[in-house]
Enzyme design. Sequence first.
Site, short mmCIF file in Angstrom:
data_model
loop_
_atom_site.label_atom_id
_atom_site.label_comp_id
_atom_site.label_asym_id
_atom_site.label_seq_id
_atom_site.Cartn_x
_atom_site.Cartn_y
_atom_site.Cartn_z
N ARG A 277 0.82 -1.22 0.00
CA ARG A 277 0.00 0.00 0.00
C ARG A 277 0.85 1.26 0.00
O ARG A 277 0.39 2.33 -0.40
CB ARG A 277 -0.91 0.02 1.23
CG ARG A 277 -2.00 -1.03 1.24
CD ARG A 277 -3.04 -0.73 2.30
NE ARG A 277 -2.49 -0.58 3.63
CZ ARG A 277 -2.77 -1.36 4.66
NH1 ARG A 277 -3.59 -2.38 4.50
NH2 ARG A 277 -2.25 -1.13 5.84
N SER A 278 2.08 1.17 0.46
CA SER A 278 2.93 2.35 0.66
C SER A 278 3.43 2.92 -0.66
O SER A 278 4.07 2.22 -1.45
CB SER A 278 4.13 1.95 1.53
OG SER A 278 5.19 2.85 1.38
N PRO A 279 3.19 4.22 -0.94
CA PRO A 279 3.73 4.83 -2.16
C PRO A 279 5.25 4.71 -2.28
O PRO A 279 5.76 4.37 -3.35
CB PRO A 279 3.26 6.28 -2.07
CG PRO A 279 2.00 6.21 -1.26
CD PRO A 279 2.27 5.14 -0.23
N ARG B 260 6.09 1.29 -3.40
CA ARG B 260 5.72 1.09 -4.80
C ARG B 260 6.72 1.75 -5.75
O ARG B 260 6.97 1.25 -6.85
CB ARG B 260 4.30 1.61 -5.04
CG ARG B 260 3.23 0.73 -4.42
CD ARG B 260 1.84 1.16 -4.81
NE ARG B 260 1.23 2.02 -3.81
CZ ARG B 260 0.79 3.24 -4.02
NH1 ARG B 260 0.91 3.79 -5.22
NH2 ARG B 260 0.22 3.94 -3.07
#
Length: 225
Positions: free
Chosen positions: A12-14, A17
Amino acid sequence: MSAKPILYYAPRSPPCRAVLLTAAALGLELDLRLVNVKAGEHKSAEFLKLNAQHTIPVLDDNGTIVSDSHIICSYLADKYAPEGDDSLYPKDAEKRRLVDARLYYDCGHLFPRIRFIVEPVIYFGAGEVPSDRVAYLQKAYDGLEYCLAEGDYLVGDKLTIADLSCIASVSTAEAFAPIESDQFPRLVQWVKRIQALPYYQKNNQEGLDMLVGLVKGLLAERQQK
């Protein structure tokens, strides 16, 4: 010791990613180790030995520990780029300066404003996103629109790690602070350009959908009470 670089991450973490996108652009396979932040695994004694700041992502490359997504992306591009191809993170000092400037814009302006929106919902029980925080996030689009006046990407006409880092943030931001096409036409086209990359869906969109689903689900649940 893993033969592949180990990435401690949460999809979920930008920032996580951004690293996944960079590794994919390099054709580099990572040994992915999920960290449950909600359960506090990032504050365990074992994890703190890797990163005393208890943040993700963290890279363990055969004993070389690298933290902060922007540093990880530059490290991977420097070490694992194909011979003779430094396009993702140019060795030319002038071009590298521009890539670094975009990375700092992400960590100094874009990502912190996203945190001000999603973290109160996930961790502190907020039931709404204040309109002033949305407007403040949208103001950060200005800097990217300006950069894109010089080419299709954030540094001229070639994809760099600046694009891969910033798209992880911008795609997240857009879910809560829409990008107006009449105000930011270059940015809208840039987003579409990055979304067309063959590795985008797996390495960014899937985790993005998880984050947006979580935040909007919590908001909907609390607004019904």
